[in-house]
Design an enzyme around this catalytic site. Sequence first.
Site, PDB file in Angstrom:
ATOM      1  N   ARG A   1       0.843  -1.197   0.000  1.00  0.00           N
ATOM      2  CA  ARG A   1       0.000   0.000   0.000  1.00  0.00           C
ATOM      3  C   ARG A   1       0.882   1.253   0.000  1.00  0.00           C
ATOM      4  O   ARG A   1       1.733   1.415   0.872  1.00  0.00           O
ATOM      5  CB  ARG A   1      -0.914   0.009   1.225  1.00  0.00           C
TER       6      ARG A   1
ATOM      7  N   GLY B   1      -7.250  -0.896  -6.425  1.00  0.00           N
ATOM      8  CA  GLY B   1      -8.507  -0.339  -5.967  1.00  0.00           C
ATOM      9  C   GLY B   1      -8.546   1.169  -6.064  1.00  0.00           C
ATOM     10  O   GLY B   1      -7.823   1.781  -6.867  1.00  0.00           O
TER      11      GLY B   1
ATOM     12  N   GLY C   1      -7.529   3.873  -4.176  1.00  0.00           N
ATOM     13  CA  GLY C   1      -6.311   4.652  -4.012  1.00  0.00           C
ATOM     14  C   GLY C   1      -5.316   4.412  -5.128  1.00  0.00           C
ATOM     15  O   GLY C   1      -4.678   5.344  -5.632  1.00  0.00           O
TER      16      GLY C   1
ATOM     17  N   THR D   1     -10.719  -4.986  -6.240  1.00  0.00           N
ATOM     18  CA  THR D   1     -10.992  -4.867  -4.811  1.00  0.00           C
ATOM     19  C   THR D   1     -12.076  -5.851  -4.410  1.00  0.00           C
ATOM     20  O   THR D   1     -13.092  -5.970  -5.109  1.00  0.00           O
ATOM     21  CB  THR D   1     -11.429  -3.447  -4.373  1.00  0.00           C
TER      22      THR D   1
ATOM     23  N   ASP E   1     -13.911  -5.376  -2.034  1.00  0.00           N
ATOM     24  CA  ASP E   1     -14.995  -4.557  -1.476  1.00  0.00           C
ATOM     25  C   ASP E   1     -16.014  -4.117  -2.524  1.00  0.00           C
ATOM     26  O   ASP E   1     -17.096  -3.645  -2.165  1.00  0.00           O
ATOM     27  CB  ASP E   1     -14.423  -3.316  -0.790  1.00  0.00           C
TER      28      ASP E   1
ATOM     29  N   GLU F   1     -17.362  -4.893   9.076  1.00  0.00           N
ATOM     30  CA  GLU F   1     -16.436  -4.349  10.065  1.00  0.00           C
ATOM     31  C   GLU F   1     -16.638  -2.856  10.295  1.00  0.00           C
ATOM     32  O   GLU F   1     -16.297  -2.330  11.357  1.00  0.00           O
ATOM     33  CB  GLU F   1     -14.986  -4.606   9.638  1.00  0.00           C
TER      34      GLU F   1
END
Length: 358
Positions: free
Chosen positions: A74, A111, A113, A134, A136, A231
């Site tokens: 990252r 993703g 970013g 991603t 997500d 979460e």
Amino acid sequence: MKKIGILTSGGDCQALNPTMRSVVKAMENLFGDIEVYGFLEGYKGLIYGKYKKMKPMDFSGLLSKGGTVLGTSRVPFKEIDNPTEDGVEKVPAMIKTYKKLELDCLFVLGGNGSQKTANRLYNEGLNVIGLPKTIDNDIWGTDVTFGFQSAIDVATHAIDCIYTTAESHNRVFVIETMGHKVGWITLYAGIAGGADVILLPEIPYDMKKVYKAIDKRKKMGKNFAIIVVAEGAISKEIAKMSKKDRKAKLAERKYPSIAYEIANDIQANYPAAEIRVALPGHTQRGGNPDAYDRVLTSRFGAKAAELFKEKDFGKLVVIRNNEVTAIPMAESAGKLKYVDTECQLIQEAKTLGISFGD
């Protein structure tokens, strides 16, 4: 000969390897001999000039292999203009590496970013094509991201496994899935796994409504319940706070995660009940890509190669209404795709009796 760079950035997922394979396979089919430079550990490899010079054969066998053979890391976009710990200016260093290798294009698998950084590099004059990764599923502009469906399958399997033991012991299980800001995994896996309660970041919950769902099951003679929570789920009380107060409140949380807090609240309301917590955690990122993701990544790779052929750079490959197309990266960069709280799927789930705590 065409020279291309490829990197995988941000959190890992099951479908990174097959996406790289499809890009390279399509490029080789369209252009014959190609040189591929695989950057190690995402943007770090581009910054420090760490890469592998690869041949198309190096990507053989990756269709069914999870993770990423190049490694990932990252490099937050908000820190992109800050030097590294050893004083390297990130953007100039990436541009230097690109030009040194005389690349014709950089393919970025990542993703939100990662795609913001890709768009930044495009604006700096580099030829860049993005592919939306991603678990997500929160990249704006595409109906689905690669990695999402495989993550759903893992989360659903975890719920299935919990379901049988919950039923056997008459327990209430709180299962926490990934999803810090958006609840796509939780929504789909919760429905697929037969959850009684699904709590999403987009729908602040009221514990009284959660208790009501548990009581409803008890009246039906069912003494166990499955609660699937993202979460990033928050209560209605916290949702009403200012961003600053909310951040301070969450920082004071004495529980390891939201699932434990909810489990504690349920236990206090039902002292005699057996409450358990389960966290599939990073298993949702692991394992091999499912059949859907293998097909999706094949389509994405083919489209990325077509964009290269057309010299249509600065684009993000997306899928809309089952048609693979592309949009300007600038159109998507910096935007999150949230679950629409009024969407048909949620309404259908409510019709089935699933509670969303609202």
